[in-house]
Design a protein around this motif. Structure first.
Motif, PDB file in Angstrom:
ATOM      1  N   LEU A  79      10.709 -20.811  37.644  1.00 44.51           N
ATOM      2  CA  LEU A  79      10.431 -19.725  39.000  1.00 44.51           C
ATOM      3  C   LEU A  79       8.945 -20.542  40.026  1.00 44.51           C
ATOM      4  O   LEU A  79       8.515 -21.740  39.767  1.00 44.51           O
ATOM      5  CB  LEU A  79       9.441 -18.754  38.030  1.00 44.51           C
ATOM      6  CG  LEU A  79      10.056 -18.039  36.727  1.00 44.51           C
ATOM      7  CD1 LEU A  79       8.475 -17.747  36.418  1.00 44.51           C
ATOM      8  CD2 LEU A  79      10.811 -17.178  37.528  1.00 44.51           C
ATOM      9  N   SER A  80       8.917 -20.201  41.523  1.00 47.35           N
ATOM     10  CA  SER A  80       8.273 -20.537  41.816  1.00 47.35           C
ATOM     11  C   SER A  80       7.393 -19.264  42.864  1.00 47.35           C
ATOM     12  O   SER A  80       8.219 -18.151  42.837  1.00 47.35           O
ATOM     13  CB  SER A  80       9.243 -21.084  43.261  1.00 47.35           C
ATOM     14  OG  SER A  80      10.281 -20.303  43.500  1.00 47.35           O
ATOM     15  N   LEU A  81       6.811 -19.575  43.307  1.00 47.02           N
ATOM     16  CA  LEU A  81       5.654 -18.625  44.175  1.00 47.02           C
ATOM     17  C   LEU A  81       6.543 -17.987  45.529  1.00 47.02           C
ATOM     18  O   LEU A  81       5.918 -18.943  45.982  1.00 47.02           O
ATOM     19  CB  LEU A  81       4.530 -18.755  44.122  1.00 47.02           C
ATOM     20  CG  LEU A  81       3.403 -17.333  45.135  1.00 47.02           C
ATOM     21  CD1 LEU A  81       3.454 -16.861  43.638  1.00 47.02           C
ATOM     22  CD2 LEU A  81       2.362 -18.797  45.380  1.00 47.02           C
ATOM     23  N   ALA A  82       6.823 -17.337  45.791  1.00 46.69           N
ATOM     24  CA  ALA A  82       7.372 -17.017  46.839  1.00 46.69           C
ATOM     25  C   ALA A  82       6.501 -15.766  48.059  1.00 46.69           C
ATOM     26  O   ALA A  82       6.022 -16.143  48.984  1.00 46.69           O
ATOM     27  CB  ALA A  82       9.033 -15.318  46.942  1.00 46.69           C
ATOM     28  N   GLY A 137       5.986 -24.439  36.317  1.00 43.90           N
ATOM     29  CA  GLY A 137       6.424 -25.124  37.432  1.00 43.90           C
ATOM     30  C   GLY A 137       6.120 -25.130  38.912  1.00 43.90           C
ATOM     31  O   GLY A 137       6.438 -25.819  39.611  1.00 43.90           O
ATOM     32  N   ASP A 138       5.412 -23.552  39.093  1.00 46.06           N
ATOM     33  CA  ASP A 138       5.064 -24.187  40.713  1.00 46.06           C
ATOM     34  C   ASP A 138       4.013 -24.290  40.690  1.00 46.06           C
ATOM     35  O   ASP A 138       3.137 -24.654  40.507  1.00 46.06           O
ATOM     36  CB  ASP A 138       5.079 -22.526  40.888  1.00 46.06           C
ATOM     37  CG  ASP A 138       4.802 -22.622  42.400  1.00 46.06           C
ATOM     38  OD1 ASP A 138       6.051 -22.124  43.300  1.00 46.06           O
ATOM     39  OD2 ASP A 138       3.293 -22.157  42.631  1.00 46.06           O
ATOM     40  N   ALA A 189      15.678 -13.949  43.531  1.00 45.75           N
ATOM     41  CA  ALA A 189      15.512 -13.881  42.093  1.00 45.75           C
ATOM     42  C   ALA A 189      14.630 -15.341  42.374  1.00 45.75           C
ATOM     43  O   ALA A 189      14.765 -16.164  42.396  1.00 45.75           O
ATOM     44  CB  ALA A 189      16.911 -14.021  41.737  1.00 45.75           C
ATOM     45  N   ASN A 190      14.629 -15.482  40.895  1.00 45.29           N
ATOM     46  CA  ASN A 190      13.251 -16.407  40.033  1.00 45.29           C
ATOM     47  C   ASN A 190      11.945 -17.219  40.699  1.00 45.29           C
ATOM     48  O   ASN A 190      12.200 -17.772  40.764  1.00 45.29           O
ATOM     49  CB  ASN A 190      14.229 -17.596  39.523  1.00 45.29           C
ATOM     50  CG  ASN A 190      15.812 -17.447  39.300  1.00 45.29           C
ATOM     51  OD1 ASN A 190      15.403 -16.974  38.291  1.00 45.29           O
ATOM     52  ND2 ASN A 190      16.911 -18.273  39.426  1.00 45.29           N
ATOM     53  N   SER A 191      11.505 -16.026  41.195  1.00 43.46           N
ATOM     54  CA  SER A 191      10.220 -15.574  42.342  1.00 43.46           C
ATOM     55  C   SER A 191       9.196 -15.068  41.339  1.00 43.46           C
ATOM     56  O   SER A 191       9.304 -13.662  40.957  1.00 43.46           O
ATOM     57  CB  SER A 191      10.695 -15.231  43.693  1.00 43.46           C
ATOM     58  OG  SER A 191      11.213 -16.533  44.419  1.00 43.46           O
ATOM     59  N   VAL A 192       7.506 -15.291  41.849  1.00 42.52           N
ATOM     60  CA  VAL A 192       6.901 -14.433  41.232  1.00 42.52           C
ATOM     61  C   VAL A 192       5.860 -14.311  42.620  1.00 42.52           C
ATOM     62  O   VAL A 192       5.955 -14.603  43.496  1.00 42.52           O
ATOM     63  CB  VAL A 192       5.565 -15.606  40.658  1.00 42.52           C
ATOM     64  CG1 VAL A 192       4.925 -15.431  40.309  1.00 42.52           C
ATOM     65  CG2 VAL A 192       6.505 -16.666  39.962  1.00 42.52           C
ATOM     66  N   LYS A 212       8.951  -7.846  37.430  1.00 49.48           N
ATOM     67  CA  LYS A 212       9.343  -9.049  38.189  1.00 49.48           C
ATOM     68  C   LYS A 212       8.096  -9.822  37.704  1.00 49.48           C
ATOM     69  O   LYS A 212       7.346  -9.374  37.199  1.00 49.48           O
ATOM     70  CB  LYS A 212       9.521  -9.119  39.559  1.00 49.48           C
ATOM     71  CG  LYS A 212      10.942  -8.412  39.941  1.00 49.48           C
ATOM     72  CD  LYS A 212      11.174  -7.916  41.299  1.00 49.48           C
ATOM     73  CE  LYS A 212      12.429  -7.230  41.364  1.00 49.48           C
ATOM     74  NZ  LYS A 212      12.808  -7.631  43.463  1.00 49.48           N
ATOM     75  N   PRO A 213       8.219 -10.944  37.690  1.00 47.50           N
ATOM     76  CA  PRO A 213       6.936 -12.320  37.204  1.00 47.50           C
ATOM     77  C   PRO A 213       6.201 -11.679  38.444  1.00 47.50           C
ATOM     78  O   PRO A 213       6.245 -11.465  39.168  1.00 47.50           O
ATOM     79  CB  PRO A 213       7.990 -13.812  37.782  1.00 47.50           C
ATOM     80  CG  PRO A 213       9.315 -12.910  37.007  1.00 47.50           C
ATOM     81  CD  PRO A 213       9.751 -12.132  37.517  1.00 47.50           C
ATOM     82  N   LEU A 214       4.513 -11.452  37.234  1.00 49.38           N
ATOM     83  CA  LEU A 214       3.649 -10.845  38.483  1.00 49.38           C
ATOM     84  C   LEU A 214       2.243 -11.901  37.742  1.00 49.38           C
ATOM     85  O   LEU A 214       2.411 -12.272  36.880  1.00 49.38           O
ATOM     86  CB  LEU A 214       3.502  -9.892  37.967  1.00 49.38           C
ATOM     87  CG  LEU A 214       2.130  -8.909  38.850  1.00 49.38           C
ATOM     88  CD1 LEU A 214       2.526  -9.038  40.696  1.00 49.38           C
ATOM     89  CD2 LEU A 214       2.209  -7.271  37.927  1.00 49.38           C
TER      90      LEU A 214
END
Length: 551
Positions: A260-263, A520-521, A346-349, A414-416
């Motif tokens: 995941l990456s912080l968007a 991972g971020d 997608a795949n973001s935080v 979603k990832p939070l």
């Protein structure tokens, strides 16, 4: 959509713009003889300049009508605005002599164009979170000062021109603060103070108190850090807390972490008594810098930010996109949250940072749901009780100006990643993960030991740990200054501690998997390791052991 939104190329200026040009030409005639004496080429130069000037002002004013949320609607409009200012800036350089002689172009007018370009770059930074555009804004603001474009303003009996100059100084100070150019900030504050004094003596103005307040705010902002780093000659070392190449602990081979990456990040500041400058509290400022990389220099191409990126080739954003919300209402906060949630790739935080006064429930509740523990304050127009906490006046109704944990439940689809720095952060302790997506809540202490000098006005200790853990550790240890050499040695120890924390996390078999999915971020990894360092410091330090509310 903005009422100034233009498409394509306009071959000839509308009647309104032409009338302004005619007015300028009449001015030329009155000061320089008959209109027939003016060569056609010079007349066209003045006409074209007036047209570009009017168009640039209209486009710039139209920026206010663009929605502050969302990442797509504004790009083409910014592009057109940059294009016009590029043409205007080059035009006045190429035809300066004619404009001086025939139009009567003054230096403050050139300064005003440069100031608008600086503002464009600054607002483009706010829209994109790309710190390199802060350097571009600084370049234009600095050129105005070096070339003394506003030097003649004080000789004209026009207070509105002096106000333009004062506003330029205030904007320049904000950019310098964000770039950590504190030496320049101190020089600008002194110059601004002199300008305000001259302004208030010359004109009987009603805004004297407001401008003096600006000076007080920026002075308090500069002095917010509780620890000074000193050179051998006792000069202050300016440290940056943005993410450097050696900042976040590296992932070792074999570490199993999420991708995941912080968007997106919402940085919300609603503390009642905290130092702020230009709608940016100290806590917001520190968190903003914790979510940015060190800026790089860009080539000064004014049309570059406005260029539309290819839709099928998205470029990697160096920094997560950020919304800065100073004392938002509940509806404003929810609107920005919804927009950010909608556009999250997608795949973001999505990160939500709450620095806000606590809202406590009164009386006992039969249930213990997500709306029964209070939350944090959102903006309202009524006075704050005791300057700190809001209490319900009617026990049968919940506080409407409050962000409860339950208000954030819809966004856990979603990832939070949530950070709560508040006297009622404990309200978010039992945050339920309804949708099984990665979810982490980092919560501040609800109170600090009396042995620590109250620093709440100068920013929260918890947020300081997330921004500059060494400075926070020194403050807890009772130190107010440190020599540069020792500071750098301590930073090396801190980097080793972060590496050890990262190893412990990734090798643990009992840790919640959400931590590893966020690990991972780089930004989230640094926040997590700093949070654990903060927690360990508070749990092990003797002055924090009085009560669990202290950690």
């Amino acid at each position: 959509m903005s009422r100034w939104r233009l498409t394509g190329t306009v071959e000839k200026p509308p009647r309104k713009r032409r009338s302004r040009t005619e007015f300028a030409l009449k001015e030329i005639m009155s000061s320089g003889g008959a209109e027939d004496d003016i060569p056609q080429g010079e007349r066209k130069t003045v006409t074209d300049f007036c047209y570009l000037l009017d168009k640039s002002k209209q486009l710039f004013n139209g920026l206010r009508d663009l929605p502050q949320y969302g990442q797509k609607q504004w790009q083409s409009y910014f592009g057109r605005t940059f294009d016009v200012y590029t043409k205007l800036w080059k035009f006045q350089q190429q035809h300066r002599q004619v404009l001086d002689n025939r139009y009567g172009l003054k230096r403050w007018q050139i300064g005003e164009i440069a100031s608008k370009i600086g503002q464009l770059y600054y607002h483009y930074y706010l829209r994109t979170s790309e710190t390199s555009y802060l350097n571009e804004a600084f370049s234009f603001y600095s050129a105005i000062r070096q070339r003394s474009y506003y030097s003649q303003v004080n000789k004209e009996d026009r207070p509105e021109l002096v106000v333009k100059k004062l506003r330029y100084y205030a904007r320049f100070i904000v950019v310098c603060l964000l770039l950590n150019k504190m030496d320049v900030v101190k020089d600008l504050v002194k110059e601004l103070s002199d300008e305000i004094e001259d302004y208030t003596h010359r004109f009987n103005t009603e805004d004297q108190v407001e401008w003096n307040l600006v000076l007080q705010e920026v002075a308090a902002f500069i002095e917010a850090d509780p620890v000074m780093v000193l050179n051998d000659d006792n000069t202050i070392v300016i440290t940056s807390n943005r993410l450097a190449e050696t900042g976040a602990p590296l992932l070792e081979q074999g570490m199993i972490v999420g991708q995941l990456s912080l968007a997106d990040a919402l940085i919300i500041g609603n503390c009642n008594n905290q130092v702020k400058f230009s709608e940016l509290t100290v806590d917001m400022f520190r968190m903003l810098q914790a979510l940015e990389r060190e800026p790089m220099n860009l080539a000064s191409q004014m049309n570059k930010p406005g260029m539309q990126e290819s839709a099928d080739k998205p470029t990697r954003r160096e920094n997560p996109h950020k919304y800065l919300l100073y004392k938002p209402t509940f509806s404003q906060l929810y609107t920005f949250l919804a927009a950010s949630f909608k556009e999250l790739p997608a795949n973001s935080v999505l990160l939500i940072y709450l620095s806000a006064t606590g809202v406590f429930p009164t009386g006992r509740s039969d249930s213990e749901g997500p709306y029964d523990f209070g939350g944090v304050l959102t903006n309202s127009n009524r006075d704050i009780i005791n300057g700190d906490a809001i209490h319900k006046r009617n026990q049968s109704h919940k506080e409407m100006h409050c962000l409860h944990p339950g208000d954030l439940y819809p966004f856990t689809r979603k990832p939070l990643f949530i950070i709560v720095d508040s006297s009622n952060s404990v309200a978010y302790k039992n945050f339920t993960n309804l949708f099984g997506q990665p979810l982490v809540c980092l919560l501040s202490p609800t109170a600090y030991p009396k042995a620590l000098q109250d620093q709440s006005q100068r920013g929260s200790l918890f947020t300081l740990f997330l921004n500059n853990p060494l400075m926070a550790f020194l403050f807890v240890s009772g130190l107010s200054s440190m020599r540069r050499g020792l500071w750098e040695k301590c930073q090396e120890y801190l980097r080793k501690i972060n590496r050890d924390i990262a190893q412990l996390l990734t090798h643990s078999r009992s840790i919640d998997q959400a931590f590893l999915q966020f690990f991972g971020d780089e930004f989230l990894r640094l926040l997590l390791t700093r949070f654990i360092f903060c927690s360990a410091t508070m749990r092990m330090h003797k002055i924090f052991r009085v009560g669990k509310e202290h950690y």
